[in-house]
Scaffold this active site. Structure first.
Site, short mmCIF file in Angstrom:
data_model
loop_
_atom_site.label_atom_id
_atom_site.label_comp_id
_atom_site.label_asym_id
_atom_site.label_seq_id
_atom_site.Cartn_x
_atom_site.Cartn_y
_atom_site.Cartn_z
N HIS A 191 -8.59 27.82 -2.06
CA HIS A 191 -7.25 28.41 -2.01
C HIS A 191 -6.40 27.77 -3.10
O HIS A 191 -6.62 26.62 -3.49
CB HIS A 191 -6.66 28.15 -0.63
CG HIS A 191 -5.39 28.87 -0.33
ND1 HIS A 191 -4.17 28.43 -0.79
CD2 HIS A 191 -5.14 29.99 0.40
CE1 HIS A 191 -3.22 29.25 -0.36
NE2 HIS A 191 -3.78 30.20 0.37
N ASP B 49 -9.78 20.72 3.34
CA ASP B 49 -8.83 21.78 3.68
C ASP B 49 -9.37 22.44 4.94
O ASP B 49 -10.36 23.19 4.91
CB ASP B 49 -8.73 22.78 2.53
CG ASP B 49 -7.87 23.99 2.85
OD1 ASP B 49 -7.46 24.15 4.02
OD2 ASP B 49 -7.62 24.80 1.94
N GLN C 244 -8.71 27.06 7.67
CA GLN C 244 -9.48 28.13 8.31
C GLN C 244 -10.50 27.59 9.31
O GLN C 244 -11.31 28.35 9.82
CB GLN C 244 -10.20 28.95 7.23
CG GLN C 244 -9.29 29.65 6.25
CD GLN C 244 -8.43 30.72 6.91
OE1 GLN C 244 -8.78 31.25 7.97
NE2 GLN C 244 -7.32 31.06 6.28
N LYS D 255 -1.86 29.34 11.88
CA LYS D 255 -3.14 30.04 11.92
C LYS D 255 -3.89 29.79 13.23
O LYS D 255 -4.94 30.39 13.47
CB LYS D 255 -4.02 29.61 10.74
CG LYS D 255 -3.46 29.97 9.36
CD LYS D 255 -4.38 29.52 8.26
CE LYS D 255 -3.74 29.68 6.88
NZ LYS D 255 -3.55 31.09 6.49
N CYS E 47 -4.81 34.47 -2.54
CA CYS E 47 -4.51 33.14 -3.12
C CYS E 47 -5.79 32.45 -3.59
O CYS E 47 -5.94 31.24 -3.45
CB CYS E 47 -3.76 32.26 -2.12
SG CYS E 47 -2.13 32.87 -1.69
#
Length: 409
Positions: A121, A198, A201, A224, A364
């Site tokens: 991202h 990261d 997700q 999220k 993104c």
């Protein structure tokens, strides 16, 4: 509890859009919020609204207890060793930028290397681009296989004694790839580099154990994972955070302020300058309670079944291009695709007319789009409240899209 039962906790999903029952397939962008989270926010503002850590009155104490209680829930949620390792931020982007600006500037110098992947991202690319420009470090990219995966042999070759930082998403927001973070972390540590994950997700969809992964930092967002917008987490190993300088200065994060010198509070508060995101943290705590009641393992298995079903059904539509892991390979609960030469924005517009919400654009991830040799894609992302019937509606909508744009097929 099955998905249809879970759906009843999400009031926003009980509506019609353009005359059709809403099918929400954009949870990778932001998830919907259960009534438990909405009520937790309402309770704070109606009954406990006050600043934290500053007063001795009852409202202040209740707000502080709820805010710090949320920190304890996050610590347990990702199995961090200590609550001091949990820093509240505005989200994944802020967390990654803080790591780059604080740890990166202090520890990266000219000639050092930073390793990321093509699938990242933008929020896990641009901070490292900027750090490399400032310091003279070299930014390197792990190559991807045709199915969007990374090879450990490539990681062993690219990560060297010059590497100071490896920063990789655990799950791709476009491809659905689930990266072997634990193994890459071991490779990074063997070369003396730190590992940043990261988890934007990942945290909403599967269990994360930072001690098992042995990652040095983890970033994720509340919005999220059924929580409010504007709240996120920066996890860092305590010894690293202890030696890092804050990047935002002001109230709340100080210990003593003199005319020319100041000192900082201990962890985690030295990184939480100003009035913190109190309601957001409380809402995130409620979201964690909700997800844990259902069970992260159950959520993960449900999403994998939906992704497999979606792959199977979408593959029957002639002219579809599906990106990421192939049918039968493990992928997260999303499917990214293009319909012939129809622009993804047009695909999403037709689907929206049928009450189906999907994402369209570059997500993104412009470097990844270049690697995929396309400018944009459409993406259907699933969560705990989605069903096979939602996938069927998506397939029907895409068949209608093809009919609408029959002239380009």
């Amino acid at each position: 509890m099955n998905a249809k039962e879970i759906k009843q906790y999400f009031p926003i999903l009980d509506q019609k859009v353009n005359g059709h029952p809403l099918v929400y397939l954009d949870s990778a962008a932001t998830s919907q919020k259960p009534i438990q989270v909405i009520e937790a926010l309402n309770k704070y503002y109606r009954e406990d609204n006050s600043n934290v850590h500053r007063g001795v009155h009852t409202l202040g104490n209740r707000a502080t207890d709820a805010y710090e209680g949320a920190r304890d829930k996050v610590r347990k949620f990702i199995n961090a060793k200590a609550r001091e390792e949990i820093v509240f931020t505005r989200g994944t982007t802020t967390s990654l930028n803080t790591i780059a600006q604080s740890y990166g500037r202090a520890n990266v110098k000219e000639g050092d290397e930073i390793v990321i992947t093509y699938m990242e991202h933008h929020s896990n690319i641009i901070p490292w681009q900027q750090l490399a420009k400032e310091t003279g470090a070299v930014l390197k990219y792990l190559p991807l296989q045709d199915n969007g995966s990374v090879l450990l042999d490539d990681a062993r070759e690219l990560i060297t004694e010059k590497t100071k930082i490896v920063s990789i998403m655990m799950v791709s927001n476009v491809l659905g790839t689930i990266n072997p973070i634990k193994e890459i972390t071991k490779i990074a540590h063997e070369k003396g580099a730190i590992m940043i994950v990261d988890g934007a997700q990942t945290a909403p969809h599967m269990k994360i154990d930072v001690q098992d992964l042995d990652c040095d930092f983890l970033a994720f967002s509340g919005h999220k994972m059924c929580g409010p917008t504007g709240i996120g987490v920066m996890y860092g190993k305590k010894d690293l955070l202890d030696n890092m300088e804050p990047v935002e200065f002001g109230g709340e994060m100080i210990d003593f302020v003199g005319l020319y010198e100041s000192t900082w509070k201990e962890l985690p508060w030295k990184f939480e300058g100003g009035t913190p995101i109190i309601a957001g943290a409380i809402g995130l705590g409620a979201a964690i309670d909700f997800l844990e009641e259902i069970g992260l393992d159950e959520i993960e298995q449900h999403e994998h079944r939906l992704a497999d079903y979606a792959m199977e059904q979408l593959s029957t539509i002639e002219g579809m291009t599906i990106y990421g892991p192939l049918a039968g390979e493990k992928r997260a609960g999303l499917v990214t695709f293009n319909v012939g030469d129809v622009h993804p924005h047009d695909v999403a517009t037709v689907l929206d007319a049928e009450g189906i919400a999907v994402r369209a654009g570059h997500h993104c991830t412009q470097p990844l789009m270049k690697w995929l040799e396309c400018s944009a894609t459409a993406r259907a992302s699933f969560y705990l409240y989605n069903t096979e019937e939602d996938v069927d509606r998506l397939v029907q909508g895409l068949v209608q899209t093809k009919e609408y744009f029959s002239d380009v097929f």
